[in-house]
Scaffold this motif. Structure first.
Motif, PDB file in Angstrom:
ATOM      1  N   ILE A 264     -17.019  -1.127  48.296  1.00 58.44           N
ATOM      2  CA  ILE A 264     -15.825  -0.615  47.707  1.00 58.44           C
ATOM      3  C   ILE A 264     -15.026   0.023  48.570  1.00 58.44           C
ATOM      4  N   ARG A 265     -15.393   0.975  49.195  1.00 57.69           N
ATOM      5  CA  ARG A 265     -14.695   1.725  50.383  1.00 57.69           C
ATOM      6  C   ARG A 265     -14.041   0.884  51.530  1.00 57.69           C
ATOM      7  N   LEU A 266     -14.792  -0.100  51.811  1.00 60.08           N
ATOM      8  CA  LEU A 266     -14.277  -1.120  52.783  1.00 60.08           C
ATOM      9  C   LEU A 266     -12.845  -1.473  52.320  1.00 60.08           C
ATOM     10  N   ALA A 267     -12.614  -1.818  51.263  1.00 57.64           N
ATOM     11  CA  ALA A 267     -11.467  -2.430  50.622  1.00 57.64           C
ATOM     12  C   ALA A 267     -10.610  -1.273  50.384  1.00 57.64           C
ATOM     13  N   ALA A 268     -10.790  -0.402  49.752  1.00 61.38           N
ATOM     14  CA  ALA A 268     -10.108   0.778  49.105  1.00 61.38           C
ATOM     15  C   ALA A 268      -9.530   1.733  50.180  1.00 61.38           C
ATOM     16  N   LEU A 269     -10.213   2.137  51.377  1.00 60.23           N
ATOM     17  CA  LEU A 269      -9.735   3.051  52.185  1.00 60.23           C
ATOM     18  C   LEU A 269      -8.480   2.486  53.220  1.00 60.23           C
ATOM     19  N   PRO A 270      -8.848   1.171  53.462  1.00 62.00           N
ATOM     20  CA  PRO A 270      -7.362   0.494  54.166  1.00 62.00           C
ATOM     21  C   PRO A 270      -6.140   0.398  53.083  1.00 62.00           C
TER      22      PRO A 270
ATOM     23  N   SER B  67     -19.758  -9.049  51.144  1.00 66.95           N
ATOM     24  CA  SER B  67     -19.082 -10.147  51.149  1.00 66.95           C
ATOM     25  C   SER B  67     -18.555 -10.648  49.867  1.00 66.95           C
ATOM     26  N   PHE B  68     -19.378 -10.569  48.652  1.00 64.89           N
ATOM     27  CA  PHE B  68     -18.989 -10.920  47.316  1.00 64.89           C
ATOM     28  C   PHE B  68     -18.629  -9.809  46.257  1.00 64.89           C
ATOM     29  N   VAL B  69     -19.347  -8.668  46.708  1.00 67.44           N
ATOM     30  CA  VAL B  69     -19.456  -7.655  45.385  1.00 67.44           C
ATOM     31  C   VAL B  69     -18.358  -6.525  45.690  1.00 67.44           C
ATOM     32  N   GLY B  70     -18.642  -5.614  46.871  1.00 69.16           N
ATOM     33  CA  GLY B  70     -18.175  -4.510  47.009  1.00 69.16           C
ATOM     34  C   GLY B  70     -16.633  -4.669  47.102  1.00 69.16           C
ATOM     35  N   PRO B  71     -15.953  -5.310  48.015  1.00 73.00           N
ATOM     36  CA  PRO B  71     -14.558  -5.471  48.458  1.00 73.00           C
ATOM     37  C   PRO B  71     -13.728  -5.968  47.103  1.00 73.00           C
ATOM     38  N   PRO B  72     -14.291  -6.775  46.400  1.00 71.57           N
ATOM     39  CA  PRO B  72     -13.270  -7.420  45.253  1.00 71.57           C
ATOM     40  C   PRO B  72     -13.316  -6.182  44.365  1.00 71.57           C
ATOM     41  N   LEU B  73     -14.541  -5.586  44.086  1.00 68.79           N
ATOM     42  CA  LEU B  73     -14.701  -4.455  43.167  1.00 68.79           C
ATOM     43  C   LEU B  73     -13.845  -3.382  43.657  1.00 68.79           C
ATOM     44  N   GLY B  74     -13.651  -2.932  44.925  1.00 70.05           N
ATOM     45  CA  GLY B  74     -12.954  -2.033  45.437  1.00 70.05           C
ATOM     46  C   GLY B  74     -11.459  -2.275  45.296  1.00 70.05           C
ATOM     47  N   GLY B  75     -11.010  -3.511  45.509  1.00 69.55           N
ATOM     48  CA  GLY B  75      -9.699  -3.936  45.437  1.00 69.55           C
ATOM     49  C   GLY B  75      -9.277  -3.563  44.058  1.00 69.55           C
ATOM     50  N   VAL B  76      -9.992  -4.055  42.909  1.00 70.30           N
ATOM     51  CA  VAL B  76      -9.689  -4.080  41.475  1.00 70.30           C
ATOM     52  C   VAL B  76      -9.714  -2.428  40.876  1.00 70.30           C
ATOM     53  N   LEU B  77     -10.749  -1.680  41.399  1.00 69.49           N
ATOM     54  CA  LEU B  77     -10.617  -0.269  40.987  1.00 69.49           C
ATOM     55  C   LEU B  77      -9.465   0.447  41.637  1.00 69.49           C
ATOM     56  N   PHE B  78      -8.860   0.149  42.880  1.00 71.13           N
ATOM     57  CA  PHE B  78      -7.831   0.889  43.574  1.00 71.13           C
ATOM     58  C   PHE B  78      -6.636   0.363  42.783  1.00 71.13           C
ATOM     59  N   ALA B  79      -6.516  -0.847  42.387  1.00 73.20           N
ATOM     60  CA  ALA B  79      -5.358  -1.329  41.519  1.00 73.20           C
ATOM     61  C   ALA B  79      -5.126  -0.559  40.079  1.00 73.20           C
ATOM     62  N   ALA B  80      -6.524  -0.300  39.642  1.00 70.11           N
ATOM     63  CA  ALA B  80      -6.270   0.319  38.364  1.00 70.11           C
ATOM     64  C   ALA B  80      -6.064   1.942  38.402  1.00 70.11           C
ATOM     65  N   VAL B  81      -6.723   2.516  39.222  1.00 68.02           N
ATOM     66  CA  VAL B  81      -6.494   3.909  39.635  1.00 68.02           C
ATOM     67  C   VAL B  81      -6.997   4.357  40.887  1.00 68.02           C
ATOM     68  N   ALA B  82      -6.072   4.874  41.593  1.00 68.99           N
ATOM     69  CA  ALA B  82      -6.208   4.938  43.211  1.00 68.99           C
ATOM     70  C   ALA B  82      -7.375   5.616  43.517  1.00 68.99           C
TER      71      ALA B  82
END
Length: 421
Positions: free
Chosen positions: A32-38, A157-172
């Motif tokens: 999740i952080r891998l996608a959200a922090l950048p 590969s399949f769980v964390g980064p997509p979830l991180g992107g969705v969560l960030f788009a909802a509430v940063a």
């Protein structure tokens, strides 16, 4: 759960189940952080250098403190170190979430957070990799390593980064709350459920003479690795492989968009192919290790990397490139499990964290950043395809150590007490 799964769980033992569960929970947060922090860094600044500084800050601890982390992992109780580090990381991520909710987090703050998380990762990884052989029977180590590695690749590969992107788009702030929760849960699992009597010291306390300083501990670990011909060869091989992987990854997006003429979605397919290859490597690993002698299987994983890079350097067909990238991940995971098991069988427990950290310094602290820089320079001077072809040459040269490592994997070249075979 079928009988085979029940038997494997019993063979690995309850302590491993706890460790694996904690690693799974924590890896979800990492993804999740891998996608959200950048994404957060890009929202704060559009300066590429500033955004890159955040990622660099997270990688820097492997270069600066990995040897210290290993020495601490051999001095202190590893279980305690692991849950304490995770608790500290949970608090930092929670503080970041609060900052994001109440104000703007600048690049300096994000870089500091990334550095702190990186320090924690360095400490945690050195201790957790050293802890595994003390809680899993030796015969079950390949299965344990396979399960941990496959879980990490699948989630990242399949769980964390997509979830991180969705969560960030909802509430940063939401992905950072989730990451904090994952660290907290992992700390609780490790600190409460992992049995104390099997969780750390083992042979380190039996007859061990305490060296006078942390520096002496570090020097002992580095010297032990430098004198061990097999693991010295393994460390050099992993460093070269990581160098080539980082070099090719650094230009992969441009290679996909320009040379293969793919869309941005097509580039995502290439990344997915890597994840699928790693997942298949984990799923097929046990059967492969039964069907093929481990020494031959290891040699094959290194040899096949050469034609993989050659094909990537020559092909203009996206489907062929995707197949090669998937096969590369398949071979990489298979080799990783074999090498981790070999290291765990050769290194005495009292030195395990220090040897892990010394090898990590070469592979992660030096191999990855140097590979990324070299890949960019090669592509800039000779073209994108040159990076893949040069990587094939480097892997071919590094194969000089494969016979020695293969012999050790086969059991004919074994030094369990830390000798220099």
């Amino acid at each position: 759960m079928n009988l085979e799964q029940t038997t494997e769980r019993a063979r690995l033992g309850k302590p491993f189940t706890v460790l694996w569960t904690a690693a799974t929970v924590s890896t979800i947060g990492d993804g999740i952080r891998l996608a959200a922090l950048p994404l957060l860094a890009a929202a704060v600044s559009r300066d590429p250098l500033a955004v890159a500084a955040v990622s660099f800050s997270g990688q820097l601890p492997w270069l600066l403190i990995s040897l210290v982390a290993g020495a601490l992992g051999d001095r202190w109780d590893r279980r305690t170190l692991m849950w304490t580090v995770d608790l500290g990381r949970a608090l930092v991520m929670l503080m970041l979430a609060i900052i994001v909710m109440t104000s703007t987090a600048g690049i300096v703050v994000l870089s500091a957070v990334a550095a702190f998380i990186g320090v924690g990762q360095t400490l945690f990884d050195s201790s957790s990799q050293a802890l595994l052989p003390t809680i899993v029977p030796r015969a079950a180590l390949p299965s344990a390593n396979n399960r941990l590695t496959t879980t990490r690749i699948t989630i990242n590969s399949f769980v964390g980064p997509p979830l991180g992107g969705v969560l960030f788009a909802a509430v940063a702030a939401l992905p950072f709350v989730a990451d904090a929760a994952s660290f907290g849960m992992a700390a609780a699992l490790t600190g409460i459920l992992l049995p104390v009597e099997r969780a750390g010291r083992g042979s380190r306390d039996a007859g061990q003479v305490r060296t006078p300083s942390l520096w002496s501990d570090i020097r002992e670990g580095v010297h032990w690795l430098a004198r061990h011909r097999v693991l010295r060869s393994v460390a050099a091989l992993i460093a070269v492989v990581n160098f080539t992987q980082a070099a090719t990854q650094s230009v992969l997006v441009l290679y996909a968009l320009q040379d293969l003429e793919m869309t941005q979605r097509g580039y995502g397919v290439l990344l997915a192919a890597s994840g699928v290859g790693g997942l298949l490597g984990g799923l097929c690993g046990p059967a492969l290790r039964k069907a093929i002698p481990p020494a031959a299987l290891f040699a094959a994983t290194i040899v096949i990397t050469v034609p993989i890079f050659v094909v990537l350097g020559l092909t203009s067909i996206p489907a062929v490139a995707a197949a090669m990238i998937g096969l590369n991940s398949f071979a990489g995971l298979t080799a990783s499990v074999l090498l981790q098991t070999l290291r765990q069988s050769l290194v005495p427990d009292r030195l395990m964290a220090r040897v892990v950290s010394a090898m990590g310094l070469l592979a992660v602290g030096i191999g990855l950043p140097m590979g990324s820089i070299a890949g960019g320079l090669l592509a800039n001077v000779f073209g994108l395809r040159a990076t893949f072809l040069a990587s094939a040459v480097l892997i071919a040269i590094s194969m000089i150590v494969v016979p020695r490592v293969s012999k050790a994997i086969s059991g004919r070249h074994h030094a369990p007490d830390g000798g220099t075979p």
